[in-house]
Design an enzyme around this catalytic site. Sequence first.
Site, PDB file in Angstrom:
ATOM      1  CD  GLU A 287      -1.448  -0.221   3.635  1.00 26.37           C
ATOM      2  OE1 GLU A 287      -2.482  -0.880   3.396  1.00 26.37           O
ATOM      3  OE2 GLU A 287      -1.230   0.352   4.718  1.00 26.37           O
ATOM      4  CB  CYS A 288       0.867   4.340   0.290  1.00 27.93           C
ATOM      5  SG  CYS A 288       1.009   6.123  -0.042  1.00 27.93           S
ATOM      6  CB  ALA A 289       5.718   3.500   0.795  1.00 25.10           C
TER       7      ALA A 289
END
Length: 453
Positions: free
Chosen positions: A332-334
């Site tokens: 998720e995200c990074a």
Amino acid sequence: MVIAAPSSGAGKTTVATGLMAALHARGLRVSPHKVGPDYIDPGYHAVATGRPGRNLDPFLVGEDLVGPLFRHGARGCDVAVVEGVMGLFDGHAGRDFASTAHVARLLDAPVVLVVDASRAGRSVAALVYGFATFDPRVRLGGVILNRIGSDRHEELCREALAGYPVLGAIRRDEAVATPSRHLGLVPAAERGAPAVDAVRRMGELVARCCDLEAIVRLARAAPPLGAAAWDPAEALARAAGGRGEPYRRSGTVVAVAGGPAFTFGYAEHVELLRAAGAEVAAFDPLRDEALPEGTAAVVLGGGFPEVYADRLAANERLRAALAAFGGPIAAECAGLLYLCRELDGRRMCGRIPAAARMTDRLTLGYREAVARRDSLLTRAGERLRGHEFHRTVVDRVPDPLLCWDGGADGFGDARLTATYLHLHWAGKPILAHRLVAAAAKYRWRSARARRPS
């Protein structure tokens, strides 16, 4: 007790973290909590208390879980300090839901209001009395005046607040300032020793300027909380309908990214993975050149890969290992950015055929998403509540995994879920079950493939 403020920027984090550190220095066992989805403040709370900072977010986990998750985190402690988010009454979509006041009501906890008095005198009384009467369901137990300029300034503010408990008056002190960048404070895990020193100074400042005995008395006046403590094993068993038992004590290794580039994660995620029978192994994509021995699944959480893009790109061996890894990956995200082909022109893992880049635009907010198809963690038509917080974009997402009002995002297949959304697995424990179940199957297939015929 809950530490709140009329608005962002009043000094909640400094006061809350300093209070945690001051009480911990006096020998109390302090349980640290944060309202909302923020990952950065809990990192400083952990430095102050020696315990994991935990989030309380009614949007991500539901109202019914706020009390149980609080009890789970506060088990064995003497006092619990909950840092609020934004202004006391500011919640989701301009409403009260998921606000600091909402969480204070769910916990039936007294609120201490941190007021930035740097540009005010008697007017602080009008502000405080307005907040004290705005919602009678919220018990404002006292005020801490922040950024007081002089003895006379403090005297003026105290006189205006006569009859109302002033629990402290904190002088301006640039020595406790914490550096910021494009998404807020620099995480404590990235700063190392300077973060420890900053938290110590915050604790000393609060201890010097606040009445700790009165603050503890206020916290002890909170009524008992009836909710039973959250238990990850029970939550997982209910979510999986008993299907998690085959994976208990399986020795399945789930590798979880950490280090300076991957500092975002909820403590309950690791607890759920362990409850599902996984062995959790941490690794640092900046330093480690291989995945932990026996890795059967990988979790790549949030953080700041854009800050460390050069170093992530330089670790070619780990990038190649992740690109070739055949087991399940939850990102998720990074983690999503790291799995892309490139980030700001630097080579990343290439597991996802897309390029990511920094922009000037902040994407921020809660999302109620719907899965468009099955993936490692999702099932078609399933609803997931998450939170976005980034200044990057990923180009070329032709068939996004998730969609919501005004947006869509994510890559996914049977071995992958990668999205910008930060999810809190305590609100949906089946996600941990699905990951560990997929990891156990991958481990079994890999072991079988290695056996001599």
